[in-house]
Each structure stands twice: as C-alpha cells, then as structure tokens.
Design a protein around this motif. Structure first.
Motif, PDB file in Angstrom:
ATOM      1  N   GLU A   1       0.827  -1.208   0.000  1.00  8.81           N
ATOM      2  CA  GLU A   1       0.000   0.000   0.000  1.00  8.81           C
ATOM      3  C   GLU A   1       0.862   1.259   0.000  1.00  8.81           C
ATOM      4  O   GLU A   1       0.592   2.211  -0.741  1.00  8.81           O
ATOM      5  CB  GLU A   1      -0.926  -0.011   1.208  1.00  8.81           C
ATOM      6  CG  GLU A   1      -1.886   1.157   1.244  1.00  8.81           C
ATOM      7  CD  GLU A   1      -2.847   1.092   2.419  1.00  8.81           C
ATOM      8  OE1 GLU A   1      -3.804   1.879   2.394  1.00  8.81           O
ATOM      9  OE2 GLU A   1      -2.647   0.277   3.338  1.00  8.81           O
ATOM     10  N   GLN A   2       1.903   1.266   0.826  1.00 11.15           N
ATOM     11  CA  GLN A   2       2.780   2.435   0.877  1.00 11.15           C
ATOM     12  C   GLN A   2       3.493   2.652  -0.452  1.00 11.15           C
ATOM     13  O   GLN A   2       3.568   3.781  -0.947  1.00 11.15           O
ATOM     14  CB  GLN A   2       3.814   2.275   2.002  1.00 11.15           C
ATOM     15  CG  GLN A   2       3.219   2.382   3.388  1.00 11.15           C
ATOM     16  CD  GLN A   2       4.200   1.940   4.459  1.00 11.15           C
ATOM     17  OE1 GLN A   2       4.893   0.933   4.322  1.00 11.15           O
ATOM     18  NE2 GLN A   2       4.249   2.706   5.546  1.00 11.15           N
ATOM     19  N   LEU A   3       4.027   1.576  -1.017  1.00  8.42           N
ATOM     20  CA  LEU A   3       4.723   1.701  -2.304  1.00  8.42           C
ATOM     21  C   LEU A   3       3.753   2.173  -3.385  1.00  8.42           C
ATOM     22  O   LEU A   3       4.085   3.059  -4.173  1.00  8.42           O
ATOM     23  CB  LEU A   3       5.369   0.372  -2.707  1.00  8.42           C
ATOM     24  CG  LEU A   3       6.099   0.381  -4.052  1.00  8.42           C
ATOM     25  CD1 LEU A   3       7.227   1.417  -4.067  1.00  8.42           C
ATOM     26  CD2 LEU A   3       6.641  -1.002  -4.376  1.00  8.42           C
ATOM     27  N   ALA A   4       2.573   1.604  -3.404  1.00 10.17           N
ATOM     28  CA  ALA A   4       1.575   1.998  -4.399  1.00 10.17           C
ATOM     29  C   ALA A   4       1.262   3.486  -4.306  1.00 10.17           C
ATOM     30  O   ALA A   4       1.209   4.184  -5.319  1.00 10.17           O
ATOM     31  CB  ALA A   4       0.305   1.172  -4.219  1.00 10.17           C
ATOM     32  N   GLU A   5       1.082   3.965  -3.091  1.00  9.38           N
ATOM     33  CA  GLU A   5       0.775   5.380  -2.892  1.00  9.38           C
ATOM     34  C   GLU A   5       1.922   6.265  -3.378  1.00  9.38           C
ATOM     35  O   GLU A   5       1.699   7.283  -4.030  1.00  9.38           O
ATOM     36  CB  GLU A   5       0.505   5.643  -1.410  1.00  9.38           C
ATOM     37  CG  GLU A   5       0.018   7.055  -1.134  1.00  9.38           C
ATOM     38  CD  GLU A   5      -0.360   7.245   0.322  1.00  9.38           C
ATOM     39  OE1 GLU A   5       0.098   8.237   0.908  1.00  9.38           O
ATOM     40  OE2 GLU A   5      -1.107   6.393   0.863  1.00  9.38           O
ATOM     41  N   MET A   6       3.139   5.865  -3.097  1.00  2.29           N
ATOM     42  CA  MET A   6       4.308   6.641  -3.511  1.00  2.29           C
ATOM     43  C   MET A   6       4.453   6.686  -5.033  1.00  2.29           C
ATOM     44  O   MET A   6       5.007   7.641  -5.573  1.00  2.29           O
ATOM     45  CB  MET A   6       5.578   6.053  -2.889  1.00  2.29           C
ATOM     46  CG  MET A   6       5.601   6.157  -1.375  1.00  2.29           C
ATOM     47  SD  MET A   6       6.931   5.172  -0.651  1.00  2.29           S
ATOM     48  CE  MET A   6       8.323   6.222  -1.014  1.00  2.29           C
ATOM     49  N   CYS A   7       3.961   5.640  -5.703  1.00  2.00           N
ATOM     50  CA  CYS A   7       4.077   5.540  -7.159  1.00  2.00           C
ATOM     51  C   CYS A   7       2.844   6.045  -7.895  1.00  2.00           C
ATOM     52  O   CYS A   7       2.850   6.139  -9.120  1.00  2.00           O
ATOM     53  CB  CYS A   7       4.302   4.084  -7.560  1.00  2.00           C
ATOM     54  SG  CYS A   7       5.792   3.346  -6.938  1.00  2.00           S
ATOM     55  N   GLY A   8       1.768   6.320  -7.142  1.00  2.00           N
ATOM     56  CA  GLY A   8       0.519   6.709  -7.784  1.00  2.00           C
ATOM     57  C   GLY A   8      -0.163   5.531  -8.456  1.00  2.00           C
ATOM     58  O   GLY A   8      -0.829   5.685  -9.481  1.00  2.00           O
ATOM     59  N   LEU A   9       0.000   4.343  -7.868  1.00  2.00           N
ATOM     60  CA  LEU A   9      -0.591   3.120  -8.410  1.00  2.00           C
ATOM     61  C   LEU A   9      -1.516   2.501  -7.372  1.00  2.00           C
ATOM     62  O   LEU A   9      -1.506   2.914  -6.215  1.00  2.00           O
ATOM     63  CB  LEU A   9       0.511   2.117  -8.771  1.00  2.00           C
ATOM     64  CG  LEU A   9       1.572   2.593  -9.767  1.00  2.00           C
ATOM     65  CD1 LEU A   9       2.738   1.627  -9.822  1.00  2.00           C
ATOM     66  CD2 LEU A   9       0.952   2.772 -11.147  1.00  2.00           C
ATOM     67  N   SER A  10      -2.257   1.505  -7.773  1.00  2.00           N
ATOM     68  CA  SER A  10      -3.107   0.816  -6.807  1.00  2.00           C
ATOM     69  C   SER A  10      -2.307  -0.279  -6.097  1.00  2.00           C
ATOM     70  O   SER A  10      -1.334  -0.806  -6.642  1.00  2.00           O
ATOM     71  CB  SER A  10      -4.324   0.190  -7.499  1.00  2.00           C
ATOM     72  OG  SER A  10      -3.932  -0.926  -8.268  1.00  2.00           O
ATOM     73  N   THR A  11      -2.753  -0.599  -4.890  1.00  2.00           N
ATOM     74  CA  THR A  11      -2.127  -1.683  -4.135  1.00  2.00           C
ATOM     75  C   THR A  11      -2.247  -2.984  -4.911  1.00  2.00           C
ATOM     76  O   THR A  11      -1.304  -3.784  -4.956  1.00  2.00           O
ATOM     77  CB  THR A  11      -2.795  -1.824  -2.754  1.00  2.00           C
ATOM     78  OG1 THR A  11      -2.702  -0.558  -2.081  1.00  2.00           O
ATOM     79  CG2 THR A  11      -2.128  -2.881  -1.914  1.00  2.00           C
ATOM     80  N   ARG A  12      -3.382  -3.187  -5.525  1.00  2.00           N
ATOM     81  CA  ARG A  12      -3.618  -4.412  -6.313  1.00  2.00           C
ATOM     82  C   ARG A  12      -2.608  -4.526  -7.447  1.00  2.00           C
ATOM     83  O   ARG A  12      -2.108  -5.615  -7.753  1.00  2.00           O
ATOM     84  CB  ARG A  12      -5.054  -4.396  -6.846  1.00  2.00           C
ATOM     85  CG  ARG A  12      -5.421  -5.548  -7.732  1.00  2.00           C
ATOM     86  CD  ARG A  12      -5.361  -6.844  -6.934  1.00  2.00           C
ATOM     87  NE  ARG A  12      -5.640  -7.984  -7.773  1.00  2.00           N
ATOM     88  CZ  ARG A  12      -6.575  -8.856  -7.519  1.00  2.00           C
ATOM     89  NH1 ARG A  12      -7.321  -8.745  -6.450  1.00  2.00           N
ATOM     90  NH2 ARG A  12      -6.754  -9.860  -8.326  1.00  2.00           N
ATOM     91  N   TYR A  13      -2.293  -3.403  -8.092  1.00  2.00           N
ATOM     92  CA  TYR A  13      -1.345  -3.426  -9.213  1.00  2.00           C
ATOM     93  C   TYR A  13       0.050  -3.811  -8.725  1.00  2.00           C
ATOM     94  O   TYR A  13       0.728  -4.613  -9.366  1.00  2.00           O
ATOM     95  CB  TYR A  13      -1.334  -2.074  -9.925  1.00  2.00           C
ATOM     96  CG  TYR A  13      -0.573  -2.088 -11.233  1.00  2.00           C
ATOM     97  CD1 TYR A  13      -1.049  -2.820 -12.312  1.00  2.00           C
ATOM     98  CD2 TYR A  13       0.604  -1.379 -11.386  1.00  2.00           C
ATOM     99  CE1 TYR A  13      -0.355  -2.846 -13.517  1.00  2.00           C
ATOM    100  CE2 TYR A  13       1.294  -1.391 -12.577  1.00  2.00           C
ATOM    101  CZ  TYR A  13       0.811  -2.130 -13.641  1.00  2.00           C
ATOM    102  OH  TYR A  13       1.494  -2.156 -14.835  1.00  2.00           O
ATOM    103  N   ILE A  14       0.462  -3.273  -7.586  1.00  2.00           N
ATOM    104  CA  ILE A  14       1.772  -3.644  -7.017  1.00  2.00           C
ATOM    105  C   ILE A  14       1.772  -5.136  -6.705  1.00  2.00           C
ATOM    106  O   ILE A  14       2.736  -5.852  -7.019  1.00  2.00           O
ATOM    107  CB  ILE A  14       2.096  -2.814  -5.753  1.00  2.00           C
ATOM    108  CG1 ILE A  14       2.274  -1.324  -6.105  1.00  2.00           C
ATOM    109  CG2 ILE A  14       3.345  -3.358  -5.052  1.00  2.00           C
ATOM    110  CD1 ILE A  14       3.449  -0.993  -6.998  1.00  2.00           C
ATOM    111  N   SER A  15       0.700  -5.622  -6.111  1.00  2.00           N
ATOM    112  CA  SER A  15       0.584  -7.049  -5.808  1.00  2.00           C
ATOM    113  C   SER A  15       0.667  -7.882  -7.088  1.00  2.00           C
ATOM    114  O   SER A  15       1.382  -8.898  -7.127  1.00  2.00           O
ATOM    115  CB  SER A  15      -0.735  -7.327  -5.094  1.00  2.00           C
ATOM    116  OG  SER A  15      -0.905  -8.708  -4.901  1.00  2.00           O
ATOM    117  N   ASP A  16      -0.037  -7.458  -8.108  1.00  2.00           N
ATOM    118  CA  ASP A  16      -0.031  -8.198  -9.374  1.00  2.00           C
ATOM    119  C   ASP A  16       1.352  -8.185 -10.034  1.00  2.00           C
ATOM    120  O   ASP A  16       1.762  -9.175 -10.646  1.00  2.00           O
ATOM    121  CB  ASP A  16      -1.088  -7.644 -10.328  1.00  2.00           C
ATOM    122  CG  ASP A  16      -2.508  -8.022  -9.915  1.00  2.00           C
ATOM    123  OD1 ASP A  16      -2.668  -8.939  -9.072  1.00  2.00           O
ATOM    124  OD2 ASP A  16      -3.454  -7.397 -10.434  1.00  2.00           O
TER     125      ASP A  16
END
Length: 104
Positions: A42-57
C-alpha cells in the motif's frame, strides 16, 4: 540466432524463456527492495501513484509494467531502475508471503 541476408532468425522458445526469466527477476526484486525499505504494498503503491492491487499483481508476475511505471517504482524505492533487472540471490530467498511487521 542466425543472420541470413539481413534477416534475423531467433529461437522463439529461447527468447520466451529469457523474457520470462527477466520478468521473474523484476518481480522478485520489486518485492525485495520494497521489503528492505520496510514498505507495505500500500505504501509503495501510494508513492508511485498506483493501486495496491497493481503492485501485488506485479510482484506475483501477473502484469509487466511500462517503462515509466518501472521508473516510478525505482524512484519510490530510491534505487536505479536497472537494479530491478539484475539477478539477486537474496530476492529469491524471500518467502511468497512477507510480513513487513515481523522482527528482522
């Protein structure tokens, strides 16, 4: 690879295996560097402007991000983007489920 009259023939299976290996290295390294920074997905996603789901995927090899997205992930992780594509034995040792809150 064979070059005949300016035409390049590539062993398709070998090329597919190389790409698959590179995707595996990338996804393992995203997870490794995220974990080393003690960031949640979640933190990485927020920093990148992406969704948590996308980082997970991405980490599970379901998606291969674009070059601009790779650059955003690398910037958030404070590393050079090329490090995400270098085979890292430590990254291979991470378990499938990583709890960032466990004591190191």
């Amino acid at each position: 690879m064979v070059i005949v009259k300016n035409i390049v023939y590539v062993n398709t299976n070998k090329l597919i295996n190389m790409i698959t290996d590179l995707i595996d290295i990338f996804r393992q390294n995203v997870k490794f560097y995220r974990f080393s920074k003690n960031y949640s997905q979640e933190q990485l996603a927020e920093m990148c402007g992406l969704s948590t789901r996308y980082i997970s995927d991405i980490e599970n090899g379901k998606y291969s991000p674009s070059i601009p997205t790779i650059e955003r992930i690398a910037k958030a992780l404070e590393i050079s983007a090329d490090l995400l594509f270098i085979d890292n034995p430590k990254a291979k040792k991470l378990s499938a489920r990583v709890d960032i809150h466990r004591k190191k």
